[in-house]
Design an enzyme around this catalytic site. Structure first.
Site, short mmCIF file in Angstrom:
data_model
loop_
_atom_site.label_atom_id
_atom_site.label_comp_id
_atom_site.label_asym_id
_atom_site.label_seq_id
_atom_site.Cartn_x
_atom_site.Cartn_y
_atom_site.Cartn_z
N ALA A 1 82.64 62.73 -148.59
CA ALA A 1 82.86 64.06 -148.06
C ALA A 1 81.53 64.73 -147.76
O ALA A 1 80.51 64.38 -148.33
CB ALA A 1 83.65 64.90 -149.07
N CYS A 2 81.59 65.66 -146.86
CA CYS A 2 80.43 66.44 -146.45
C CYS A 2 79.73 67.01 -147.68
O CYS A 2 80.41 67.50 -148.56
CB CYS A 2 80.93 67.57 -145.55
SG CYS A 2 79.63 68.47 -144.78
N PRO A 3 78.42 66.96 -147.82
CA PRO A 3 77.42 66.57 -146.81
C PRO A 3 76.99 65.11 -146.88
O PRO A 3 76.10 64.72 -146.15
CB PRO A 3 76.23 67.46 -147.18
CG PRO A 3 76.29 67.52 -148.68
CD PRO A 3 77.77 67.50 -149.03
N ASP B 1 85.41 61.40 -142.84
CA ASP B 1 85.37 62.87 -142.94
C ASP B 1 85.36 63.47 -141.54
O ASP B 1 84.41 63.31 -140.78
CB ASP B 1 84.11 63.29 -143.72
CG ASP B 1 84.05 64.80 -143.91
OD1 ASP B 1 85.12 65.42 -143.90
OD2 ASP B 1 82.95 65.33 -144.06
N SER C 1 78.56 71.08 -148.59
CA SER C 1 77.21 71.33 -148.08
C SER C 1 76.63 72.62 -148.63
O SER C 1 75.43 72.73 -148.84
CB SER C 1 77.24 71.42 -146.55
OG SER C 1 77.84 70.28 -146.03
#
Lengths: 75, 375
Positions: free
Chosen positions: A13-15, A40, B78
């Site tokens: 998953a991000c990042p 993703d 993020s």
């Protein structure tokens, strides 16, 4: 297309997909091509945007059975 | 320094209380331009997370030290990474739990008004998406109008208030968000109403919502009156509640009017839209308070966080109600329309019961602003 290296970032998953893509990119030379496999969906927009900001070129992208494939040429 | 975690509810409080906040949005530029957390006194910096992988030193001078800083991304991952980097650089920052995904889902119930005999009217503000739902409460009973898909929020609220949900209405077949209406009705035994002209393709049972339908809520008989008001869709229906409030659905907003094109029939429906806004609504009392199903910009909300305005004031101030020339009106609402909402065709299919996506797929469909209006 000659693929220099393949990165399997499926399930991440991000990042992490971008973090790993960047690290893999650091190991190849200018003009060489990195293949990246992802699941993703956020990467669909982020990979091209990241490539552009880093001066790399997305040569091709495709989706097969929910897996995204990117072919990025190092700038 | 510590990294704090904020919930969407905490951010919503900042918006409603008009507080200051500095948002570092680390999504890509397109996503940020398209849609962000709006606050009256919020400031923004948009740097995609993938430009910060080598460090955050370059942006440190751009981040205030005298204001709270919230890092936001699409889903959370993020923003945690960037918040931790900032923390290591000595800054105290927070990130938004669940990212824009949770912001899009959050609903804040705000009381609009007391009604006769202890009744109450609540507006459920979905800040991230600009959706507005309503609950009318009176002596043990409740009616819900234009519920969004987070059905628990409504059923839990009714439980807290000790009321039984008896009637659930959708003013029209929504194209920008997934309705929770029929699911709430199925779970509570309430009656689900939908305008039949919008329901020609639906695959479930419903009770027709037509002009003149009158429903009484609770022993004090709070009046809910249906008023046929087509134009956004051919079935769009408004409600007059307690002779005080006009629920306009997606026909009339505070600073804009409905768009007639989301079911692909702009040319056909523009005449209906004109008729509703310039004739039918003109016959109503100007003291009615308009409660729409959406807002587009945060400036449309009042000091207390509600989105509501006197009808008479809208006749004076809303540009869409002041286009004298019919041809010009037609051009305004059919030419140069804003982009259509994300996945609006699929969303209509979901609301017809034709497709049943899972929760993640529904979240994905609803990402982005609502875009139901013409300004």
């Amino acid at each position: 297309m000659d693929i220099t290296k393949t990165l399997d970032a499926k399930g991440l998953a991000c990042p992490m997909p971008i973090v790993k893509t960047k690290k893999a990119m650091d190991t190849i030379n200018s003009g060489e091509v990195l293949e990246v496999l992802l699941t993703d969906k956020g990467a669909l927009n982020d990979i091209p945007a990241w490539a552009k900001s880093g001066g790399h070129t997305v040569l091709e992208q495709k989706t097969e059975e929910d897996v995204l494939y990117f072919y990025i040429q190092k700038g | 320094m510590t990294v704090n975690k904020w919930t969407a509810a905490e951010v919503a409080r900042k918006v409603i209380d008009n507080e200051e906040l500095f948002i570092l949005d680390v999504r890509n530029h397109d996503a940020f331009e398209d849609w962000k957390i709006e606050g009256h006194k919020f400031e923004y910096l948009n740097i995609p997370y993938f430009e910060l992988l080598d460090g955050v030193e370059e942006i440190l001078p751009k981040l205030p030290t005298d204001k709270e800083v919230l890092v936001v991304c699409a889903k959370e991952g993020s923003s945690v990474m960037v918040a931790e980097m900032l923390s290591e650089a000595g800054r105290e920052v927070a990130y938004l739990e669940g990212g824009m995904k949770s912001w899009s889902s959050y609903l804040e119930p705000i009381k609009v008004s007391d009604l006769e005999n202890g009744g109450e009217l609540y507006q459920f503000v979905r800040l991230g998406k600009g959706c507005l739902s309503y609950m009318v409460i009176s002596e043990g009973e409740a009616a819900i109008i234009d519920a969004v898909r987070f059905t628990d929020v409504f059923t839990n609220f009714a439980k807290e208030k000790g009321v039984e949900i008896k009637h659930v209405f959708d003013t029209h077949l929504h194209a920008d968000h997934i309705s929770g209406g029929r699911h709430i009705a199925a779970n509570t035994g309430a009656t689900y109403y939908l305008p039949p002209k919008d329901a020609t393709e639906v695959v479930f049972d419903y009770t027709p919502l037509t002009e003149g339908l009158n429903v009484k809520i609770g022993a004090s008989q709070i009046d809910v009156n249906a008023l046929y008001s087509p134009g956004h869709t051919i079935g769009s229906t408004s409600f007059v509640i307690d002779n005080q409030f006009l629920l306009t659905g997606d026909i009339l907003f505070i600073d804009s009017i409905g768009r007639p094109d989301l079911a692909g029939l702009a040319e056909d429906w523009v005449g209906d839209l004109r008729e509703t806004l310039y004739s039918r609504y003109r016959e109503l009392a100007e003291d009615l308070v308009v409660l729409p199903a959406h807002f587009m910009i945060i400036d449309e909300s009042n000091e207390d966080g509600t989105v509501a305005r006197r009808l008479g004031d809208l006749f004076k101030e809303n540009h869409g109600l002041n286009i004298e020339d019919e041809a010009e009106f037609r051009r305004t609402v059919t030419d140069n329309l804003p982009p259509q909402p994300n996945a609006y065709e699929q969303i209509r299919q979901v609301n017809m019961g034709k497709i049943t996506p899972n929760n993640d797929e529904q979240t994905e469909m609803e990402i982005g602003p609502n875009r139901c209006a013409v300004r």
